[in-house]
Design a protein around this motif. Structure first.
Motif, PDB file in Angstrom:
ATOM      1  N   ASN A  50       0.834  -1.205   0.000  1.00  0.00           N
ATOM      2  CA  ASN A  50       0.000   0.000   0.000  1.00  0.00           C
ATOM      3  C   ASN A  50       0.861   1.244   0.000  1.00  0.00           C
ATOM      4  O   ASN A  50       0.621   2.182  -0.755  1.00  0.00           O
ATOM      5  N   ARG A  51       1.879   1.230   0.890  1.00  0.00           N
ATOM      6  CA  ARG A  51       2.727   2.411   0.965  1.00  0.00           C
ATOM      7  C   ARG A  51       3.525   2.593  -0.326  1.00  0.00           C
ATOM      8  O   ARG A  51       3.738   3.710  -0.776  1.00  0.00           O
ATOM      9  N   SER A  52       3.940   1.464  -0.938  1.00  0.00           N
ATOM     10  CA  SER A  52       4.626   1.570  -2.230  1.00  0.00           C
ATOM     11  C   SER A  52       3.729   2.271  -3.237  1.00  0.00           C
ATOM     12  O   SER A  52       4.190   3.128  -3.995  1.00  0.00           O
ATOM     13  N   CYS A  53       2.434   1.901  -3.232  1.00  0.00           N
ATOM     14  CA  CYS A  53       1.516   2.490  -4.208  1.00  0.00           C
ATOM     15  C   CYS A  53       1.414   4.002  -3.995  1.00  0.00           C
ATOM     16  O   CYS A  53       1.418   4.770  -4.959  1.00  0.00           O
ATOM     17  N   LEU A  54       1.329   4.423  -2.724  1.00  0.00           N
ATOM     18  CA  LEU A  54       1.252   5.858  -2.454  1.00  0.00           C
ATOM     19  C   LEU A  54       2.523   6.557  -2.941  1.00  0.00           C
ATOM     20  O   LEU A  54       2.467   7.632  -3.541  1.00  0.00           O
ATOM     21  N   THR A 181      -5.969  -5.274   3.183  1.00  0.00           N
ATOM     22  CA  THR A 181      -6.312  -5.904   1.911  1.00  0.00           C
ATOM     23  C   THR A 181      -7.301  -5.057   1.125  1.00  0.00           C
ATOM     24  O   THR A 181      -7.119  -4.805  -0.062  1.00  0.00           O
ATOM     25  N   SER A 182      -8.351  -4.579   1.792  1.00  0.00           N
ATOM     26  CA  SER A 182      -9.351  -3.808   1.049  1.00  0.00           C
ATOM     27  C   SER A 182      -8.765  -2.475   0.589  1.00  0.00           C
ATOM     28  O   SER A 182      -9.057  -2.002  -0.504  1.00  0.00           O
ATOM     29  N   TYR A 183      -7.904  -1.898   1.441  1.00  0.00           N
ATOM     30  CA  TYR A 183      -7.315  -0.616   1.049  1.00  0.00           C
ATOM     31  C   TYR A 183      -6.362  -0.783  -0.120  1.00  0.00           C
ATOM     32  O   TYR A 183      -6.176   0.141  -0.916  1.00  0.00           O
ATOM     33  N   TYR A 184      -5.761  -1.989  -0.201  1.00  0.00           N
ATOM     34  CA  TYR A 184      -4.835  -2.253  -1.300  1.00  0.00           C
ATOM     35  C   TYR A 184      -5.499  -1.987  -2.640  1.00  0.00           C
ATOM     36  O   TYR A 184      -4.910  -1.390  -3.534  1.00  0.00           O
ATOM     37  N   TYR A 185      -6.765  -2.422  -2.789  1.00  0.00           N
ATOM     38  CA  TYR A 185      -7.433  -2.246  -4.085  1.00  0.00           C
ATOM     39  C   TYR A 185      -7.629  -0.772  -4.413  1.00  0.00           C
ATOM     40  O   TYR A 185      -7.529  -0.359  -5.554  1.00  0.00           O
ATOM     41  N   LEU A 186      -7.883   0.009  -3.365  1.00  0.00           N
ATOM     42  CA  LEU A 186      -8.067   1.451  -3.559  1.00  0.00           C
ATOM     43  C   LEU A 186      -6.777   2.100  -4.060  1.00  0.00           C
ATOM     44  O   LEU A 186      -6.735   2.763  -5.110  1.00  0.00           O
ATOM     45  N   VAL A 187      -5.670   1.871  -3.327  1.00  0.00           N
ATOM     46  CA  VAL A 187      -4.427   2.571  -3.678  1.00  0.00           C
ATOM     47  C   VAL A 187      -3.808   1.980  -4.932  1.00  0.00           C
ATOM     48  O   VAL A 187      -3.214   2.700  -5.737  1.00  0.00           O
ATOM     49  N   MET A 188      -3.957   0.656  -5.122  1.00  0.00           N
ATOM     50  CA  MET A 188      -3.381   0.051  -6.322  1.00  0.00           C
ATOM     51  C   MET A 188      -4.052   0.629  -7.564  1.00  0.00           C
ATOM     52  O   MET A 188      -3.376   0.983  -8.531  1.00  0.00           O
ATOM     53  N   THR A 189      -5.392   0.728  -7.518  1.00  0.00           N
ATOM     54  CA  THR A 189      -6.107   1.311  -8.652  1.00  0.00           C
ATOM     55  C   THR A 189      -5.634   2.739  -8.893  1.00  0.00           C
ATOM     56  O   THR A 189      -5.345   3.122 -10.029  1.00  0.00           O
ATOM     57  N   ALA A 190      -5.541   3.498  -7.804  1.00  0.00           N
ATOM     58  CA  ALA A 190      -5.119   4.888  -7.944  1.00  0.00           C
ATOM     59  C   ALA A 190      -3.727   4.963  -8.564  1.00  0.00           C
ATOM     60  O   ALA A 190      -3.477   5.772  -9.467  1.00  0.00           O
ATOM     61  N   ALA A 191      -2.812   4.104  -8.106  1.00  0.00           N
ATOM     62  CA  ALA A 191      -1.441   4.152  -8.610  1.00  0.00           C
ATOM     63  C   ALA A 191      -1.400   3.809 -10.097  1.00  0.00           C
ATOM     64  O   ALA A 191      -0.741   4.485 -10.894  1.00  0.00           O
ATOM     65  N   LEU A 192      -2.142   2.751 -10.478  1.00  0.00           N
ATOM     66  CA  LEU A 192      -2.113   2.327 -11.882  1.00  0.00           C
ATOM     67  C   LEU A 192      -2.720   3.409 -12.783  1.00  0.00           C
ATOM     68  O   LEU A 192      -2.163   3.728 -13.843  1.00  0.00           O
TER      69      LEU A 192
END
Lengths: 361, 303
Positions: A50-54, A181-192
């Motif tokens: 998550n932090r990587s995505c941010l 886990t749920s937050y991962y989908y939020l930040v991963m989408t944002a990062a991509l």
């Protein structure tokens, strides 16, 4: 090398079907990542992801102003702080802990407002760039970024020394994004999405205007590019990335925000990501963000005893590696990457010319 | 709080004394900028190292305060020259001659600053240490209206004036000073005139770092000495250098005094907890509306 060029071939083939196809496949491949991590390793890795995505969002955003447009800014972490604190304060319940402000807005309202506020702050940070260049600009942005942090640190309404607590997590209906886990989908989408838009900007007329300004400001203005407008636009675009990353950071599971998250060390970490990845290279920035976030996490608790004093050596290592990178690898990982791809493009073109014999001969 | 003319005067006097110290650090930054065309982001750390060298000399070795001051200046000058020779010189060569691609040098200086702070933890620890100096032989000054100026402030004023006069004499009235000015003016022509440019650049760096160390030792008895002190000083010295016009030596001192007064008045009459922001505020305002500085000539845009 060969492996890399195979992948590049594959991506090209997919992209020829539809422009978004490689992105869609990348998204699908990233979906099961938290389950793989929690099954084979431990769930702490998801927080790291998550932090990587941010940080990917931040690094890619910084790349727009620094790499594409060539403006030196070292106050980017201040924008990140503005995004985080604005969204946190807007979504907190009124009358919170320790005199913190609160407006009780829903999270889905507070995040866009935070992004807008940060974009406006980016415009203000960008204003000196109209008149200043190089080192002067670095000074002005460093001053702005640091004053933001000090302002947060001494203002009780923004959390001052205790920090902001119990920041609500976003939710859709009854589903709350309050686990890693749920937050991962939020930040991963944002990062991509962020990476995709960064490429779109790079390929558009705006991106070419940025690059023209980077190469030669006067030549760009002679060619009819409104230099002031595009410089400010670059700052605003990168501020949008920083604001989004900050707002998402504020609502991340612990729901806790402290001004120590926005110090010079964080700025160095962010700069290191961009420098390691190669200034101006989007994929380089992404790789740099991932590598440095992992390195940051792994070396965080590394302590060396020197004359009976425990010393945290991580900032020393980061600072020195930044100096050494600038000295010995100024184009970063991305530069190497680009060299390989350019070679491949060159070989391909020669093959077309020579009828497919170039590789074997 | 009613308006009190005496306290206003006291704030201005203290502001000037602190401001002179900012000015000394800014002098070094300006010297490096005009000599090497780079903005040295690790200069605050030179100041911090200088303060610690002085502290170690005065407490652990036990030499008197003036000797500690000179010793710290020499040690820091050597440290600065070593850093320049090992790291920055390589980068300046890569850019061709001694002019540098701006972004690389800024990032390099930034990284060096962080590395030096954390290297200092190894030697000096994280605690803030008080600088005990025996200054009884300095007279206390009493201004009209019962304003008592402590010894350390008087000493600071005296030594600052001495340092500035010395620097001015060196640059204007000695042959080496002429060579330094020639290098600052144009390195290629200085080369052709038979000046040893690399040596002069080392000298400039050493001088600038020595000045920073003097500032560190001077401010030691007023505040305590700690590893993290360099960063804020760097920002204030930058503000001073910019307000006075980057690259202008008298401007650096005047700018320092202005920052000192501005900061002290802001802390006294607006809000004391925001004290460290005022310097940035002044920096940003001056940069936006008059980038060449209040006293400066046309800004040299070098990036």
């Amino acid at each position: 090398m060969v492996f890399l060029s195979r992948i590049a071939d594959l991506i090209d083939a997919l992209a020829s079907r539809h422009r978004l196809l490689p992105w869609l496949i990348a998204y699908l491949m990233l979906l099961p990542l938290p389950f793989i991590m929690s099954t084979f390793f431990n769930s702490y890795l998801i927080d790291l992801a998550n932090r990587s995505c941010l940080f990917i969002l931040l690094a890619v955003g910084l790349n727009i102003v620094k790499g594409f447009c060539g403006q030196v800014t070292v106050g980017h972490i201040g924008l990140y702080a503005i995004g985080a604190v604005t969204s946190a304060v807007l979504s907190l319940e009124p009358g919170g802990f320790g005199g913190a402000l609160g407006f009780g807005l829903p999270v889905w309202v507070s995040i866009p407002i935070a992004v807008l506020v940060t974009a406006f702050a980016g415009l203000i940070v960008g204003l000196p760039s109209v008149r200043l260049e190089g080192a002067y600009l670095a000074l002005a942005t460093l001053g702005l970024g640091e004053s933001v942090r000090i302002f947060i640190a001494v203002t009780p309404a923004l959390g001052s020394s205790t920090g902001l607590m119990m920041i609500p997590a976003p939710s859709i209906g009854s589903f709350v994004f309050d686990s890693f886990t749920s937050y991962y989908y939020l930040v991963m989408t944002a990062a991509l999405v962020g990476i995709y838009f960064s490429f779109s900007i790079l390929r558009s007329a705006t991106g070419r205007a940025f690059q023209a300004i980077r190469e030669d400001t006067i030549a760009a203005s002679v060619n009819g590019i409104n230099v002031i407008k595009y410089k400010l636009l670059a700052f605003v675009l990168s501020a949008i990335y920083a604001g989004l990353a900050g707002a998402l950071f504020a609502h991340m599971p612990p729901g806790y925000l402290h001004h120590n998250n926005f110090t010079v060390i964080e700025m160095v970490t962010l700069l290191l990501m961009v420098v390691l990845g190669g200034i101006g290279n989007v994929w380089g920035g992404v790789i740099g963000a991932i590598v440095v976030t992992i390195a940051y996490d792994q070396t965080k608790d590394l302590v060396v005893y020197f004359m009976d004093r425990p010393i945290v050596i991580q900032p020393l290592v980061f600072g020195l590696s930044m100096v050494l990178l600038v000295l010995f690898m100024p184009r970063g990982i991305g530069g190497w990457f680009e060299g390989v791809l350019r070679n491949r493009r060159f070989i391909k073109r020669s093959e077309e010319k020579l009828g497919g014999t170039a590789r074997n001969s | 709080m009613g308006f009190d003319f005496n306290s206003l005067l006291a704030f201005i006097i203290f502001g000037v004394t602190i401001g002179v110290v900012y000015g000394i650090v800014a002098l070094g930054i300006s010297l490096i900028y005009s000599g090497l065309d780079i903005v040295h982001f690790a200069h605050g750390e030179m100041y911090m190292f200088g303060a610690f060298f002085g502290l170690v000399l005065a407490h652990n070795v036990g030499v008197p305060y003036p000797v500690a001051l000179i010793g710290a200046m020499i040690l820091t000058a050597i440290l600065g020259m070593a850093v320049e020779r090992v790291f920055y010189r390589r980068l300046t060569r890569a850019g061709g001659g001694y002019t540098v691609a701006g972004m690389g040098m800024i990032i390099c200086g930034f990284g060096m600053s962080v590395a030096l702070v954390n290297a200092a933890y190894f030697f000096f620890g994280a605690e803030a240490e008080p600088f005990r100096a025996n200054l009884d032989y300095i007279p206390r000054l009493t201004f009209p209206g019962d304003i008592n100026v402590p010894e350390s402030y008087v000493l600071t004023a005296i030594i600052s004036v001495l340092l500035m006069t010395g620097l001015h004499y060196f640059l204007r009235h000695t042959k080496t000073g002429l060579a330094v000015r020639a290098v600052a003016h144009n390195k290629d022509i200085a080369y052709l005139m038979g000046i040893n440019v690399p040596l002069m650049i080392s000298l400039i760096f050493g001088l600038a770092c020595g000045l920073a160390a003097a500032a560190g030792v001077l401010i030691g008895p007023m505040q305590s000495v700690q590893v993290e002190m360099g960063y804020l000083m760097l920002m204030k010295a930058f503000a001073a250098a910019v307000v006075g016009g980057f690259g202008s030596l008298p401007g650096a001192i005047l700018g320092g005094i202005m920052v000192g007064i501005f900061e002290n008045l802001g802390a006294a009459y607006i809000s004391a907890s925001h004290k460290d922001i005022y310097a940035f505020l002044l920096l940003i305002l001056v940069l936006m509306f008059r980038p060449s500085g209040l006293f400066g000539v046309e800004a040299k845009v070098k990036a």
